[in-house]
Scaffold this motif. Structure first.
Motif, mmCIF file in Angstrom:
data_model
loop_
_atom_site.group_PDB
_atom_site.id
_atom_site.type_symbol
_atom_site.label_atom_id
_atom_site.label_comp_id
_atom_site.label_asym_id
_atom_site.label_seq_id
_atom_site.Cartn_x
_atom_site.Cartn_y
_atom_site.Cartn_z
ATOM 1 N N LYS A 509 0.801 -1.036 -0.189
ATOM 2 C CA LYS A 509 -0.408 0.291 0.148
ATOM 3 C C LYS A 509 1.202 1.126 -0.090
ATOM 4 C CE LYS A 509 -3.509 0.609 2.734
ATOM 5 N NZ LYS A 509 -4.517 0.234 4.220
ATOM 6 N N ILE A 510 1.726 1.240 0.228
ATOM 7 C CA ILE A 510 3.205 2.129 0.515
ATOM 8 C C ILE A 510 3.442 2.748 -0.692
ATOM 9 C CG2 ILE A 510 5.293 3.457 1.347
ATOM 10 C CD1 ILE A 510 3.091 1.904 3.539
ATOM 11 N N SER A 511 2.891 3.632 -1.091
ATOM 12 C CA SER A 511 3.141 4.619 -2.383
ATOM 13 C C SER A 511 4.437 5.573 -2.822
ATOM 14 C CB SER A 511 1.912 6.005 -2.645
ATOM 15 O OG SER A 511 2.769 7.041 -1.666
ATOM 16 N N ASP A 512 4.755 6.119 -3.559
ATOM 17 C CA ASP A 512 6.266 6.416 -4.102
ATOM 18 C C ASP A 512 6.492 8.255 -2.917
ATOM 19 O OD1 ASP A 512 6.678 5.056 -5.046
ATOM 20 O OD2 ASP A 512 6.096 5.521 -7.019
ATOM 21 N N LYS A 513 6.166 8.540 -2.560
ATOM 22 C CA LYS A 513 5.591 9.575 -1.327
ATOM 23 C C LYS A 513 5.360 9.513 -0.361
ATOM 24 C CE LYS A 513 5.099 13.651 -3.503
ATOM 25 N NZ LYS A 513 4.736 15.700 -4.370
ATOM 26 N N VAL A 514 5.771 9.578 1.156
ATOM 27 C CA VAL A 514 5.612 8.956 2.208
ATOM 28 C C VAL A 514 5.869 10.210 2.627
ATOM 29 C CG1 VAL A 514 5.691 7.135 4.223
ATOM 30 C CG2 VAL A 514 5.968 7.315 1.777
ATOM 31 N N VAL A 515 4.892 10.201 4.145
ATOM 32 C CA VAL A 515 5.337 10.816 4.735
ATOM 33 C C VAL A 515 5.122 10.818 6.763
ATOM 34 C CG1 VAL A 515 4.334 13.332 6.508
ATOM 35 C CG2 VAL A 515 3.964 12.962 4.063
ATOM 36 N N VAL A 516 6.333 10.314 7.113
ATOM 37 C CA VAL A 516 6.038 9.847 8.457
ATOM 38 C C VAL A 516 5.590 10.605 9.378
ATOM 39 C CG1 VAL A 516 7.071 8.290 9.399
ATOM 40 C CG2 VAL A 516 7.532 7.916 7.193
ATOM 41 N N MET A 517 4.627 10.794 10.751
ATOM 42 C CA MET A 517 4.433 11.229 11.254
ATOM 43 C C MET A 517 5.130 10.738 12.569
ATOM 44 S SD MET A 517 0.411 12.581 10.738
ATOM 45 C CE MET A 517 -0.286 11.248 11.532
ATOM 46 N N GLY A 518 5.518 11.238 13.371
ATOM 47 C CA GLY A 518 7.000 11.026 14.401
ATOM 48 C C GLY A 518 8.155 10.768 14.294
ATOM 49 N N GLY A 519 8.899 11.428 14.565
ATOM 50 C CA GLY A 519 10.671 11.474 14.825
ATOM 51 C C GLY A 519 10.935 10.846 15.609
ATOM 52 N N GLY A 520 10.506 9.358 16.625
ATOM 53 C CA GLY A 520 11.380 9.177 17.513
ATOM 54 C C GLY A 520 12.000 7.860 16.861
ATOM 55 N N LEU A 521 12.482 6.629 17.419
ATOM 56 C CA LEU A 521 13.285 6.102 17.012
ATOM 57 C C LEU A 521 12.865 4.968 15.997
ATOM 58 C CD1 LEU A 521 16.173 4.797 16.626
ATOM 59 C CD2 LEU A 521 15.138 3.101 19.223
ATOM 60 N N VAL A 540 8.135 14.431 9.971
ATOM 61 C CA VAL A 540 7.818 15.250 10.860
ATOM 62 C C VAL A 540 7.459 15.183 12.377
ATOM 63 C CG1 VAL A 540 5.080 16.108 11.338
ATOM 64 C CG2 VAL A 540 5.639 16.146 9.076
ATOM 65 N N GLU A 541 8.103 16.015 13.055
ATOM 66 C CA GLU A 541 7.343 16.091 14.377
ATOM 67 C C GLU A 541 8.399 16.692 15.649
ATOM 68 O OE1 GLU A 541 8.802 15.125 17.924
ATOM 69 O OE2 GLU A 541 8.906 13.500 17.180
ATOM 70 N N MET A 542 6.985 16.392 16.352
ATOM 71 C CA MET A 542 6.374 17.608 17.127
ATOM 72 C C MET A 542 7.040 18.891 17.644
ATOM 73 S SD MET A 542 3.073 17.765 19.860
ATOM 74 C CE MET A 542 4.214 16.628 20.020
ATOM 75 N N LYS A 567 13.946 13.505 2.406
ATOM 76 C CA LYS A 567 13.927 14.898 1.377
ATOM 77 C C LYS A 567 13.708 15.779 2.270
ATOM 78 C CE LYS A 567 11.031 17.024 -1.386
ATOM 79 N NZ LYS A 567 9.818 16.955 -2.430
ATOM 80 N N ALA A 568 12.939 15.769 3.330
ATOM 81 C CA ALA A 568 12.765 16.926 4.000
ATOM 82 C C ALA A 568 11.972 16.101 5.799
ATOM 83 C CB ALA A 568 11.926 17.657 4.116
ATOM 84 N N VAL A 569 12.870 17.199 6.643
ATOM 85 C CA VAL A 569 12.664 16.976 7.621
ATOM 86 C C VAL A 569 12.272 18.135 8.622
ATOM 87 C CG1 VAL A 569 13.139 16.435 10.241
ATOM 88 C CG2 VAL A 569 14.555 15.190 8.617
ATOM 89 N N HIS A 570 10.614 17.647 9.075
ATOM 90 C CA HIS A 570 9.903 18.957 9.600
ATOM 91 C C HIS A 570 9.858 19.100 11.455
ATOM 92 C CE1 HIS A 570 9.158 20.031 5.493
ATOM 93 N NE2 HIS A 570 8.992 18.236 5.726
ATOM 94 N N THR A 571 10.907 19.734 12.177
ATOM 95 C CA THR A 571 10.789 19.355 13.368
ATOM 96 C C THR A 571 9.873 20.510 13.862
ATOM 97 O OG1 THR A 571 12.361 20.266 13.898
ATOM 98 C CG2 THR A 571 13.258 18.474 13.476
ATOM 99 N N GLY A 572 9.484 21.264 15.025
ATOM 100 C CA GLY A 572 8.653 21.836 15.274
ATOM 101 C C GLY A 572 7.254 22.019 14.975
ATOM 102 N N TYR A 573 6.849 20.065 14.128
ATOM 103 C CA TYR A 573 5.620 20.306 13.417
ATOM 104 C C TYR A 573 4.591 19.610 14.198
ATOM 105 C CZ TYR A 573 6.466 23.086 8.718
ATOM 106 O OH TYR A 573 7.121 23.789 7.748
#
Length: 649
Positions: A509-521, A540-542, A567-573
């Protein structure tokens, strides 16, 4: 006897001493070093377990030869220090009485003196000495050693080598790699001297040659001297493999075994100690090339734990000896199992760095898959229980399996219930991450141990208070684990959303463009794996930092992989809404941003199954809660708690 791995199991004679096979235990730092540098009893037991497990040689690490210029909190060997010689003698004897050759690694930290101190502020207060005047990257000034000081250090190597032989050590390893003092002299990056110790390769090798000559004079002929060095420093400005070959050729007449490692500790920890993100044996090519150009036996090292791979290394002539460190923490009995044709029973190292992180953090040792490590004095054999009891285990994750196996070895009647169709608990999800295949395979290993010990395993069986009442066990171990934390974010129920625990079931089910919510281990490792597959991944990491739950050794290497694969890391989100286009997030200023992706992975953490625990807490005479059911933590704690819960019954 016909061996499954005949080359690996064949003897080798070095300087007149015959070793029964080719599997040696590499230097690993001790755990209870006294203030004056003596080998404590816990450390002696730590090394002894490697010998008991069948290693042909066991190297005690590291003995610093000249405390005046090297204040590292490591072993010293000095007759002026009460119990110094005695503690070394006890350690050598603990190794040799099991048939292994005891070896002592002699070292000097040079400009990195004090590295092993837990209190790093003391390290920065020390005077640091190296081949040249310089300033370390952390701002600590380094002074060049004088010729008189060099002579003192050379003499100290000889003196300590002589004392080591007197104490019963039967081999000496000279540490000339990984950024310590001898390596600093060998390296054009560190060594900028203009006298006879600097400049040409011959001059840069002079200090090492003098050290080896002093050691030989002290120990005499027909006594194995091993030189450990980096085949290449693996960074710009250091020496490369071609020069590593020339260094080996310069030194070979003075040594009996050449131990080829890699990298410089301070500039490439992940090179010297290959992580789970690298291939096993990724540094073997260095030894293989150097072996073509020298006439003495060559040893190799670097993330080796598979006897089939080690057999190929020896059989193909890449090396004559294989060294293991972390692999012999995970399973000290690996060599014996190979020699007994029981390689299927090997517990493989996960390369998770728990062992090294624990030493850095607390000065102790711990291993994720082996609860004995660091606690060897408590005994390494499971003793039978005086009274045999019925034991019920609720949950088939790593902690529950280890508890079941341990209880069965004690003679108890053990039933393990797993509410799903497969064992492993949270480890089942690791099958989706190729670089964590050893972690997934751990379930199979523990299951085989448990079944062979007589554990009855029941699938599709949930342990309820009624079930406990029906089974009437004498002891209940609750290993119910945890469940994923899935907050009520709008759109979380969308078809494009996959909870990280269920990734292995939804790979198609995993497409070629993925967002991972949660920047823990878990989220970071998932993002890395998907990036390795060529997918475009955004993380994406809060919080302001990634993977704060990763240990101090693994985390820097993890972050490097994030840089390469994500590709990109979004902290504080903070994630606010999931749509078919991606995840809408709010930053610290309250502004909304769309992080684009057609698949969303939810990796927002785990929550202990406290409801299960509360239902079962008082249902048996003996009840113990372990692992994530007790508190969401690590496999290390689950295994350790499971082991001791079973010992307490």
């Amino acid at each position: 006897m016909k061996y499954d791995y005949p080359h690996l199991c064949s003897p080798i004679t070095i300087a007149g001493k015959t070793f029964p096979h080719r599997m040696f235990s590499a230097p690993m730092g001790g755990t209870d070093i006294t203030n004056d540098g003596c080998i404590g009893p816990k450390s002696a037991a730590f090394y002894e377990l490697r010998a008991k497990g069948g290693a042909a040689a066991v190297t005690v690490s590291e003995c610093m030869v000249h405390p005046v210029t090297d204040g590292s909190h490591a072993y010293h060997l000095d007759t002026a220090v009460l119990n110094s010689l005695a503690s070394a003698t006890y350690a050598a004897d603990a190794i040799s009485r099991h048939g292994a050759v005891p070896s002592l690694e002699l070292s000097h930290s040079g400009m990195y003196a004090g590295t092993y101190m837990t209190d790093k502020t003391r390290q920065h207060e020390m005077c640091q000495w190296g081949p040249s005047d310089t300033t370390r990257p952390d701002g600590v000034p380094v002074r060049a050693l004088s010729k008189e000081q060099i002579d003192e250090i050379v003499q100290a190597y000889g003196t300590v080598a002589g004392l080591a032989k007197r104490a019963g050590f039967e081999m000496i390893m000279i540490h000339g790699g990984h950024g310590w003092l001898i390596n600093q002299f060998l390296s054009p990056y560190f060594n900028h001297r203009t006298d006879e110790y600097g400049g040409s390769l011959e001059n840069r090798c002079r200090f090492a040659c003098q050290v080896l000559d002093a050691v030989r004079a002290a120990v005499g002929p027909m006594f194995p001297i091993e030189f450990r060095f980096s085949g290449s420093e693996l960074f710009e400005g250091g020496y490369d493999l071609e020069e590593g070959v020339r260094i080996a050729q310069t030194l070979e007449s003075r040594i009996d075994l050449l131990h080829v490692s890699a990298g410089t500790y301070q500039r490439g920890f992940g090179d010297t100690h290959p992580s789970m993100f690298k291939d096993h044996g990724c540094n073997v090519y260095l030894a293989a090339e150097i072996k073509k150009h020298v006439s003495i036996p060559v040893a190799t090292i670097g993330g080796l734990n598979d006897p089939a791979q080690m057999e190929e290394i020896i059989a193909s002539g890449k090396a004559d000896v294989v060294y293991m460190a972390r692999a012999l923490l995970a399973d000290p009995f690996l060599p014996r199992k190979v020699m007994e044709n029981r390689s299927e029973d090997i517990v493989h190292c996960l390369r998770c760095f728990t062992c090294m992180a624990e030493r850095a953090a607390t000065g102790t040792r711990r291993c994720t898959v082996n609860p004995l490590i660091g606690r060897e004095m408590e005994g390494d054999e499971v003793q039978p229980a005086l009274v045999k009891k019925k034991v019920l285990i609720a949950g088939g994750g790593p902690g529950g399996l280890y508890a079941a196996w341990t209880a069965a070895r004690r003679g108890h009647s053990v039933v393990l219930c797993e509410k799903e169709v497969a064992l492993g608990g949270i480890l089942k999800s690791e099958i989706a991450l190729p670089f964590k295949r050893e972690m997934f395979a751990l379930t199979e290993t523990y299951e085989r141990f448990a079944r062979n010990a007589g554990v009855e395993i029941r699938f599709n069986t949930e342990v309820t208070p009624e079930y406990v009442e029906k089974e009437a066990p004498d002891a209940l171990i609750i290993a119910a684990g945890s469940r994923p934390l899935v907050p009520p974010i709008k759109g979380m129920d969308g078809e494009q959303v996959v909870v990280v625990n269920e990734l292995y079931r939804n790979l198609d089910k995993i497409s070629d463009k993925v967002v991972v919510m949660g920047g823990g281990l878990a989220g970071c490792e998932c993002a890395i794996s998907l990036g390795m597959e060529g997918k475009e991944v955004q993380l994406v990491e809060m919080r302001d930092a990634l993977a704060p739950d990763a240990n101090v050794r693994h985390r820097p290497l993890l972050l490097k992989e994030i840089e390469k694969q994500v590709k990109a890391v979004h902290t504080g989100y903070r994630a606010e809404e999931i749509t078919p286009e991606g995840v809408w997030c709010t930053d610290a200023n309250g502004e909304r941003h769309l992080v684009e992706g057609t698949t969303v992975i939810c990796a927002l953490g785990q929550r202990a199954r406290t409801d299960v625990v509360e239902q079962l807490r008082n249902t048996a005479p003996f009840v113990r809660v372990i692992g994530d059911a007790r508190r969401v933590s690590t496999i290390t704690n689950a295994v350790y708690q499971g082991y001791h819960a079973a010992l307490d019954i």
